[in-house]
Design a protein around this motif. Sequence first.
Motif, PDB file in Angstrom:
ATOM      1  N   UNK A  99      -4.118  -7.338   1.700  1.00 34.08           N
ATOM      2  CA  UNK A  99      -3.542  -7.033   3.126  1.00 34.08           C
ATOM      3  C   UNK A  99      -2.322  -6.001   2.652  1.00 34.08           C
ATOM      4  N   UNK A 100      -1.252  -6.305   2.157  1.00 29.48           N
ATOM      5  CA  UNK A 100      -0.465  -5.228   1.736  1.00 29.48           C
ATOM      6  C   UNK A 100      -0.764  -4.313   1.209  1.00 29.48           C
ATOM      7  N   UNK A 101      -1.762  -4.213   0.153  1.00 27.42           N
ATOM      8  CA  UNK A 101      -2.235  -2.654  -0.227  1.00 27.42           C
ATOM      9  C   UNK A 101      -2.891  -1.913   0.870  1.00 27.42           C
ATOM     10  N   UNK A 102      -3.337  -2.308   2.105  1.00 25.84           N
ATOM     11  CA  UNK A 102      -4.045  -1.579   3.138  1.00 25.84           C
ATOM     12  C   UNK A 102      -3.030  -0.937   3.946  1.00 25.84           C
ATOM     13  N   UNK A 103      -1.845  -1.436   3.765  1.00 26.67           N
ATOM     14  CA  UNK A 103      -0.757  -0.944   4.871  1.00 26.67           C
ATOM     15  C   UNK A 103      -0.259   0.199   4.295  1.00 26.67           C
ATOM     16  N   UNK A 104       0.469   0.863   5.181  1.00 26.00           N
ATOM     17  CA  UNK A 104       1.450   2.082   4.730  1.00 26.00           C
ATOM     18  C   UNK A 104       2.792   1.708   4.403  1.00 26.00           C
ATOM     19  N   UNK A 105       3.597   2.452   3.993  1.00 27.03           N
ATOM     20  CA  UNK A 105       5.006   1.893   3.414  1.00 27.03           C
ATOM     21  C   UNK A 105       5.889   1.469   4.683  1.00 27.03           C
TER      22      UNK A 105
END
Length: 135
Positions: A99-105
């Motif tokens: 899930x974290x990797x799908x988010x922008x900064x």
Amino acid sequence: MEVGKKIHDIRKSKKMSQAELAEKAGISLMSIRRYEKGDRAPNTEQLAKIAAALGVFVVDIVDNAYFDNLPMKEIDFINPNANPETLRARKLRNRMNAAFDRMNETGQQAAAERVEELSQIPAYQKANHGTTESE
């Protein structure tokens, strides 16, 4: 590394032929060949038989991602001595990382802040986690 390649490499390191592995594992020679070529993937039960025949653990053949989609009962079948809390934590971390990797900064920053906030709530803390008594 792919499962078939791992089976092949471990089998070769044990100086075992495909026929010997098939006989020892109680699996057809054709299946062993297909697994090693990557034409087919062994199911959980077959993996357990192959690992036992090779004298290794299933985790030596598959990568950690293999366990992400398995129900706990199958993980227990593969390795009854595995610590279920560790496996559950690994599955949760993998979910959070995906899930974290799908988010922008900006989203990643907000997620980290939320996790830090949750870690401060006593109901969510592990017993004696991070506490030290001063002398």
